[in-house]
Design a protein around this motif. Structure first.
Motif, PDB file in Angstrom:
ATOM      1  N   ARG A  83       0.788  -1.034  -0.085  1.00 29.39           N
ATOM      2  CA  ARG A  83      -0.001  -0.003   0.004  1.00 29.39           C
ATOM      3  C   ARG A  83       0.968   1.138   0.083  1.00 29.39           C
ATOM      4  NH1 ARG A  83      -3.533   3.120   4.180  1.00 29.39           N
ATOM      5  NH2 ARG A  83      -2.375   1.797   5.725  1.00 29.39           N
ATOM      6  N   TYR A  84       0.958   1.943  -1.180  1.00 30.43           N
ATOM      7  CA  TYR A  84       1.766   3.059  -1.231  1.00 30.43           C
ATOM      8  C   TYR A  84       1.233   4.155  -0.836  1.00 30.43           C
ATOM      9  CZ  TYR A  84       5.084   6.417  -3.627  1.00 30.43           C
ATOM     10  OH  TYR A  84       6.202   7.278  -4.197  1.00 30.43           O
ATOM     11  N   VAL A  85       1.904   4.753   0.050  1.00 27.00           N
ATOM     12  CA  VAL A  85       1.080   6.090   0.862  1.00 27.00           C
ATOM     13  C   VAL A  85       2.340   7.247   0.380  1.00 27.00           C
ATOM     14  CG1 VAL A  85       0.112   6.976   2.839  1.00 27.00           C
ATOM     15  CG2 VAL A  85      -0.076   4.644   2.429  1.00 27.00           C
ATOM     16  N   LEU A  86       1.868   8.068  -0.479  1.00 26.81           N
ATOM     17  CA  LEU A  86       2.901   9.116  -0.896  1.00 26.81           C
ATOM     18  C   LEU A  86       2.739  10.117   0.300  1.00 26.81           C
ATOM     19  CD1 LEU A  86       4.649  10.312  -3.059  1.00 26.81           C
ATOM     20  CD2 LEU A  86       2.772  11.334  -4.069  1.00 26.81           C
ATOM     21  N   PHE A  93       1.114  15.639   4.644  1.00 24.94           N
ATOM     22  CA  PHE A  93      -0.161  15.019   4.045  1.00 24.94           C
ATOM     23  C   PHE A  93       0.241  13.744   3.256  1.00 24.94           C
ATOM     24  CE2 PHE A  93      -3.191  14.329   0.662  1.00 24.94           C
ATOM     25  CZ  PHE A  93      -4.387  14.234   1.399  1.00 24.94           C
ATOM     26  N   PHE A  94      -0.526  12.634   3.803  1.00 25.44           N
ATOM     27  CA  PHE A  94      -0.195  11.272   3.469  1.00 25.44           C
ATOM     28  C   PHE A  94      -1.422  11.212   2.523  1.00 25.44           C
ATOM     29  CE2 PHE A  94       2.454  11.502   6.774  1.00 25.44           C
ATOM     30  CZ  PHE A  94       3.456  10.740   6.575  1.00 25.44           C
ATOM     31  N   GLY A  98      -4.789   4.353  -1.301  1.00 26.02           N
ATOM     32  CA  GLY A  98      -4.722   2.917  -0.850  1.00 26.02           C
ATOM     33  C   GLY A  98      -5.728   2.422   0.333  1.00 26.02           C
ATOM     34  N   ASP A  99      -6.263   3.508   1.006  1.00 27.96           N
ATOM     35  CA  ASP A  99      -7.320   3.393   2.094  1.00 27.96           C
ATOM     36  C   ASP A  99      -8.711   2.900   1.393  1.00 27.96           C
ATOM     37  OD1 ASP A  99      -7.772   2.990   4.907  1.00 27.96           O
ATOM     38  OD2 ASP A  99      -8.883   5.010   4.852  1.00 27.96           O
ATOM     39  N   LYS A 100      -8.821   3.007   0.070  1.00 33.14           N
ATOM     40  CA  LYS A 100      -9.989   2.422  -0.749  1.00 33.14           C
ATOM     41  C   LYS A 100     -10.349   0.941  -0.594  1.00 33.14           C
ATOM     42  CE  LYS A 100     -11.039   6.857  -1.905  1.00 33.14           C
ATOM     43  NZ  LYS A 100     -10.080   7.741  -1.518  1.00 33.14           N
ATOM     44  N   ALA A 101      -9.061   0.408  -0.737  1.00 35.77           N
ATOM     45  CA  ALA A 101      -9.268  -1.206  -0.661  1.00 35.77           C
ATOM     46  C   ALA A 101      -9.805  -1.528   0.568  1.00 35.77           C
ATOM     47  CB  ALA A 101      -7.923  -1.750  -0.513  1.00 35.77           C
ATOM     48  N   GLU A 144       6.340   8.408  12.761  1.00 35.76           N
ATOM     49  CA  GLU A 144       5.454   9.468  12.186  1.00 35.76           C
ATOM     50  C   GLU A 144       4.618   8.878  10.997  1.00 35.76           C
ATOM     51  OE1 GLU A 144       5.270  13.806   9.962  1.00 35.76           O
ATOM     52  OE2 GLU A 144       7.331  12.899  10.250  1.00 35.76           O
ATOM     53  N   ARG A 145       5.433   8.005  10.037  1.00 40.18           N
ATOM     54  CA  ARG A 145       4.834   7.277   9.128  1.00 40.18           C
ATOM     55  C   ARG A 145       3.974   6.422   9.393  1.00 40.18           C
ATOM     56  NH1 ARG A 145       5.794   7.238   3.845  1.00 40.18           N
ATOM     57  NH2 ARG A 145       8.014   8.302   4.141  1.00 40.18           N
ATOM     58  N   TYR A 146       4.221   5.373  10.529  1.00 43.17           N
ATOM     59  CA  TYR A 146       3.095   4.320  10.862  1.00 43.17           C
ATOM     60  C   TYR A 146       2.062   5.229  11.392  1.00 43.17           C
ATOM     61  CZ  TYR A 146       5.930   0.123  10.628  1.00 43.17           C
ATOM     62  OH  TYR A 146       6.692  -0.850   9.948  1.00 43.17           O
ATOM     63  N   ARG A 147       1.987   6.150  12.188  1.00 46.74           N
ATOM     64  CA  ARG A 147       0.976   6.920  12.706  1.00 46.74           C
ATOM     65  C   ARG A 147       0.019   7.069  11.796  1.00 46.74           C
ATOM     66  NH1 ARG A 147       4.753  10.557  15.548  1.00 46.74           N
ATOM     67  NH2 ARG A 147       5.760   9.266  17.121  1.00 46.74           N
ATOM     68  N   ALA A 148       0.538   8.017  10.641  1.00 50.25           N
ATOM     69  CA  ALA A 148      -0.437   8.413   9.448  1.00 50.25           C
ATOM     70  C   ALA A 148      -0.866   7.315   8.610  1.00 50.25           C
ATOM     71  CB  ALA A 148       0.599   9.377   8.572  1.00 50.25           C
ATOM     72  N   VAL A 149      -0.199   6.323   8.146  1.00 47.28           N
ATOM     73  CA  VAL A 149      -0.659   5.253   7.592  1.00 47.28           C
ATOM     74  C   VAL A 149      -1.756   4.352   8.438  1.00 47.28           C
ATOM     75  CG1 VAL A 149      -0.006   2.949   6.404  1.00 47.28           C
ATOM     76  CG2 VAL A 149       1.490   4.932   6.248  1.00 47.28           C
ATOM     77  N   PHE A 150      -1.426   4.020   9.577  1.00 49.75           N
ATOM     78  CA  PHE A 150      -2.569   3.089  10.224  1.00 49.75           C
ATOM     79  C   PHE A 150      -3.774   4.033  10.769  1.00 49.75           C
ATOM     80  CE2 PHE A 150       0.525  -0.514  11.284  1.00 49.75           C
ATOM     81  CZ  PHE A 150       0.402  -0.912   9.870  1.00 49.75           C
ATOM     82  N   ALA A 151      -3.430   5.420  10.721  1.00 49.74           N
ATOM     83  CA  ALA A 151      -4.814   6.266  11.266  1.00 49.74           C
ATOM     84  C   ALA A 151      -5.730   6.527  10.270  1.00 49.74           C
ATOM     85  CB  ALA A 151      -4.296   7.398  11.864  1.00 49.74           C
ATOM     86  N   GLN A 152      -5.393   6.090   8.951  1.00 50.17           N
ATOM     87  CA  GLN A 152      -6.645   6.386   7.765  1.00 50.17           C
ATOM     88  C   GLN A 152      -7.712   5.877   8.341  1.00 50.17           C
ATOM     89  OE1 GLN A 152      -4.351   5.622   4.240  1.00 50.17           O
ATOM     90  NE2 GLN A 152      -3.556   7.853   4.088  1.00 50.17           N
TER      91      GLN A 152
END
Length: 416
Positions: A83-86, A93-94, A98-101, A144-152
């Motif tokens: 899951r690429y999160v640019l 901003f992330f 990918g969160d649509k899946a 910081e990246r984990y917080r953003a990716v898993f908080a979507q």
């Protein structure tokens, strides 16, 4: 009765609760909250009666269903990877494409398609999403990246209600790790990446031993196994134990290999799912020393063991390659040998995806000895963002691929 644990800054103010004494196949609802207290953990229980629990979010009930009591029970899984999160606008901003899946998975559940577990099999984060421009290097950057990716929104809601198992691949550290690793990378970047990984991904696994209502101990490895109804799972660490030097080349160390072979030959009679973040077969047309074809001796050791022990119902489950398909492996001269593979990738990847021409289907696998293993494609090649739904019983596995936004792509039945 509330259960308490400490939120330590060492673990980015996260923790794991061990809940015991639950009934099988039962839906439980739960609440989670936090507060500051001067008391030690042992003295906090006295405060339980004074706690005011937060109001639940609208249409968001925290719940989970426990596993089955019957060892032969059929199971249903969602499997995917990459899951690429640019990061955009200076990393503030992330993007959430990918969160649509995970929204699509929630819609399936709401429509009556139950899910017993979610398996995320590599590249849950892209710590190097901008490559040489600004890859993550420090602990704060990884956290910081984990917080953003898993908080979507949708992954948060899905993981709050479905048991989740994870394993890393290269982008939890850097692309093709450890091919380009420097000595500084190994003593700095790797340490911080794996500390963050243990906090946010290893916590979704049975790796830590439990002591009452807490987990304790230091991890000595990242692979693990678990049993769920008619399905046995061995989740390999195909990334952090690699040795690339000539004469000592390996994908996994002896301890993991021994554990895998013992697990394969335990006589359970269940379907044996082996998760490995990179595909086992076929060989790739371009060799970047990253997939199992770059470690043919250990791959052949596993396949020869399956053959010599006459182990049936083996399914490799992989990701990484930004396309999805099912395939089977046969042994020339032995019609009784059969191994299946499910490749599910990617949840979201904004660049061109791989196609069938990238793989050596129909060609004999690299290796030594007289055994000639040949892989064949058994489904369409899906070269777009997607995830897989796996429905398994003792006789077959039905694999259905869905586009990121929920459209059905195709289904294949793997028969043993």
């Amino acid at each position: 009765m509330p259960i308490f644990n400490k939120l330590s800054p060492i673990f980015d103010f996260s923790c794991v609760f061990v809940i015991q004494g639950l009934a099988p196949e039962t839906l439980y609802e739960y609440q989670v909250g936090w507060f500051f207290a001067e008391a030690e953990l042992e003295g906090v229980q006295a405060l339980a009666g004074d706690l005011q629990w937060p109001a639940p979010e609208p249409d968001f009930t925290l719940s989970f269903t426990t596993g089955p009591a019957a060892k032969s029970a059929p199971r249903r899984y969602i499997v995917g990877s990459c899951r690429y999160v640019l990061r955009l606008f200076g990393g503030n901003f992330f993007d959430d494409r990918g969160d649509k899946a995970f929204r699509s998975v929630l819609e399936q559940i709401a429509g009556g398609q139950s899910v017993d577990a979610l398996l995320m099999i590599g590249d849950q984060i892209y710590a190097d999403d901008l490559k040489g421009l600004a890859p993550d290097q420090t602990l704060d950057q990884f956290l910081e990246r984990y917080r953003a990716v898993f908080a979507q929104e949708y992954i948060r809601k899905l993981m709050a209600r479905v048991p989740t198992y994870m394993i890393l691949d290269d982008h939890e550290i850097e692309d093709n790790w450890p091919v380009d690793a420097t000595s500084s990378d190994r003593t700095s970047k790797y340490i911080w990446a794996m500390h963050a990984y243990q906090i946010y991904q290893c916590s979704h696994s049975p790796l830590f031993p439990s002591h009452g209502e807490r987990i304790e101990g230091t991890l000595s490895h990242f692979w693990y196994s678990f049993r769920d109804g008619c399905a046995d799972w061995f989740v390999m660490d195909a990334r952090t134990e690699r040795v690339l030097e000539a004469g000592a080349r390996r994908m996994v160390n002896d301890r993991q290999m021994s554990a895998l072979l013992k697990w394969l030959d335990d006589g359970s009679g269940n379907v044996k799912f082996i998760v490995t973040s990179v595909p086992v077969f076929p060989d790739m047309k371009s060799d970047k020393n990253d997939k199992w074809d770059a470690f043919p001796e250990q791959r052949q050791q596993i396949l020869d063991f399956i053959h010599s022990k006459r182990i049936r119902k083996v399914v490799f489950v992989s990701g990484d390659v930004h396309c999805s398909f099912t395939s089977e492996l046969r042994l020339v001269g032995d019609d009784d040998f059969l191994v299946h593979q499910i490749v599910s990738s990617s949840f979201f990847w904004p660049l061109p995806h791989m196609r069938q021409s990238s793989f050596g289907f129909g060609e004999v696998l690299k290796g030594k000895g007289n055994q000639r293993y040949v892989g064949a494609l058994t489904s369409e090649m899906h070269s777009k963002d997607n995830f897989a739904r796996i429905e398994v019983d003792q006789t077959s596995v039905v694999v259905s691929f869905y586009e990121r936004k929920g459209d059905a792509l195709g289904s294949t039945t793997l028969v043993f």
